[in-house]
Design a protein around this motif. Structure first.
Motif, mmCIF file in Angstrom:
data_model
loop_
_atom_site.group_PDB
_atom_site.id
_atom_site.type_symbol
_atom_site.label_atom_id
_atom_site.label_comp_id
_atom_site.label_asym_id
_atom_site.label_seq_id
_atom_site.Cartn_x
_atom_site.Cartn_y
_atom_site.Cartn_z
ATOM 1 N N LYS A 16 0.830 -1.222 0.000
ATOM 2 C CA LYS A 16 0.000 0.000 0.000
ATOM 3 C C LYS A 16 0.862 1.270 0.000
ATOM 4 C CE LYS A 16 -3.789 -2.531 0.929
ATOM 5 N NZ LYS A 16 -3.196 -3.840 1.079
ATOM 6 N N PRO A 17 1.647 1.487 -1.070
ATOM 7 C CA PRO A 17 2.503 2.675 -1.109
ATOM 8 C C PRO A 17 1.673 3.962 -1.121
ATOM 9 C CG PRO A 17 2.375 1.670 -3.279
ATOM 10 C CD PRO A 17 1.685 0.732 -2.324
ATOM 11 N N ASP A 18 2.317 5.058 -0.755
ATOM 12 C CA ASP A 18 1.655 6.363 -0.767
ATOM 13 C C ASP A 18 1.577 6.933 -2.176
ATOM 14 O OD1 ASP A 18 1.337 6.833 2.187
ATOM 15 O OD2 ASP A 18 3.494 6.445 2.075
ATOM 16 N N LEU A 19 2.440 6.426 -3.073
ATOM 17 C CA LEU A 19 2.514 6.917 -4.447
ATOM 18 C C LEU A 19 3.146 5.836 -5.310
ATOM 19 C CD1 LEU A 19 2.321 9.395 -6.436
ATOM 20 C CD2 LEU A 19 4.643 9.969 -5.708
ATOM 21 N N VAL A 20 2.700 5.751 -6.569
ATOM 22 C CA VAL A 20 3.301 4.834 -7.535
ATOM 23 C C VAL A 20 3.799 5.646 -8.730
ATOM 24 C CG1 VAL A 20 2.912 2.885 -9.105
ATOM 25 C CG2 VAL A 20 1.792 2.922 -6.867
ATOM 26 N N LEU A 23 -2.359 0.423 -14.485
ATOM 27 C CA LEU A 23 -3.141 1.454 -13.793
ATOM 28 C C LEU A 23 -4.602 1.013 -13.677
ATOM 29 C CD1 LEU A 23 -3.459 4.352 -12.610
ATOM 30 C CD2 LEU A 23 -4.071 5.045 -14.935
ATOM 31 N N ALA A 24 -5.148 0.481 -14.759
ATOM 32 C CA ALA A 24 -6.545 0.028 -14.737
ATOM 33 C C ALA A 24 -6.742 -1.050 -13.666
ATOM 34 C CB ALA A 24 -6.947 -0.502 -16.110
ATOM 35 N N ALA A 28 -8.383 -1.935 -2.673
ATOM 36 C CA ALA A 28 -7.211 -1.723 -1.822
ATOM 37 C C ALA A 28 -6.227 -0.710 -2.408
ATOM 38 C CB ALA A 28 -6.495 -3.048 -1.575
ATOM 39 N N THR A 29 -6.253 -0.524 -3.738
ATOM 40 C CA THR A 29 -5.256 0.345 -4.374
ATOM 41 C C THR A 29 -5.869 1.467 -5.202
ATOM 42 O OG1 THR A 29 -5.120 -1.223 -6.217
ATOM 43 C CG2 THR A 29 -3.458 -1.439 -4.470
ATOM 44 N N LYS A 30 -7.183 1.530 -5.307
ATOM 45 C CA LYS A 30 -7.779 2.495 -6.238
ATOM 46 C C LYS A 30 -7.512 3.954 -5.870
ATOM 47 C CE LYS A 30 -12.443 2.711 -4.324
ATOM 48 N NZ LYS A 30 -13.832 2.369 -4.568
ATOM 49 N N ALA A 31 -7.273 4.258 -4.607
ATOM 50 C CA ALA A 31 -7.054 5.642 -4.194
ATOM 51 C C ALA A 31 -5.578 6.057 -4.189
ATOM 52 C CB ALA A 31 -7.653 5.867 -2.812
ATOM 53 N N ILE A 32 -4.682 5.120 -4.454
ATOM 54 C CA ILE A 32 -3.247 5.457 -4.469
ATOM 55 C C ILE A 32 -2.951 6.320 -5.692
ATOM 56 C CG2 ILE A 32 -0.892 4.549 -4.665
ATOM 57 C CD1 ILE A 32 -1.906 1.974 -3.281
ATOM 58 N N PRO A 33 -2.335 7.492 -5.510
ATOM 59 C CA PRO A 33 -1.983 8.290 -6.674
ATOM 60 C C PRO A 33 -0.926 7.577 -7.520
ATOM 61 C CG PRO A 33 -1.328 9.430 -4.642
ATOM 62 C CD PRO A 33 -1.977 8.137 -4.251
ATOM 63 N N ASP A 72 -2.623 10.320 -12.316
ATOM 64 C CA ASP A 72 -2.757 11.524 -11.496
ATOM 65 C C ASP A 72 -1.752 12.606 -11.869
ATOM 66 O OD1 ASP A 72 -4.848 10.708 -9.486
ATOM 67 O OD2 ASP A 72 -3.427 9.058 -9.288
ATOM 68 N N GLY A 73 -0.798 12.280 -12.704
ATOM 69 C CA GLY A 73 0.204 13.243 -13.124
ATOM 70 C C GLY A 73 1.170 12.590 -14.082
#
Length: 126
Positions: free
Chosen positions: A47-51, A66-67, A74-79, A101-102
């Motif tokens: 569960k990283p804070d960012l990927v 990404l999809a 568990a991972t859908k909200a990780i940027p 997200d960027g």
């Protein structure tokens, strides 16, 4: 010092090392995966804070990865930031419309890289 965990999914060893080194100097904890197939289970487990996701990976590409991350609760909200050498305007539009997200371009511009990471971790859209 930062203590956020960042997962770098990148198949090029030089790019892996550069991203890891720059992030670690800034105090981030870093995990590295060399494919989407190894990165997705790592993201689910850690569960990283960012990927940071390369687009052109062997096997499954970054957009499909990404999809899959977005499809799992568990991972859908990780940027997730696209980390790619595909910098043409059409590529960028396609990447962003896929739901990233960027965008971080390679080769790295260190100042832009650090600012984009900080913005994404703060919950903003880089």
């Amino acid at each position: 010092m930062a203590n956020e965990l960042i997962l770098v999914v990148e198949d090029n060893e030089q790019n892996q090392k550069l991203a890891r080194d720059v992030l670690q100097v800034k105090g981030y904890r870093v995990l590295v995966a060399d494919s989407a197939e190894s990165g997705i289970p790592l993201a689910l487990k850690e569960k990283p804070d960012l990927v940071l996701m390369d687009i052109h990976l062997p096997g499954m590409n970054g957009m499909e990865a990404l999809a899959r991350l977005r499809a799992d609760a568990a991972t859908k909200a990780i940027p997730v930031l696209a980390f790619t050498a595909s910098v043409m305007p059409q590529d960028r539009r396609e990447i962003m419309s896929a739901g990233f997200d960027g965008f971080l371009s390679k080769p790295l511009n260190l100042k832009e890289f650090q600012e984009t990471i900080a913005t994404a971790l703060a919950g903003g859209k880089p």
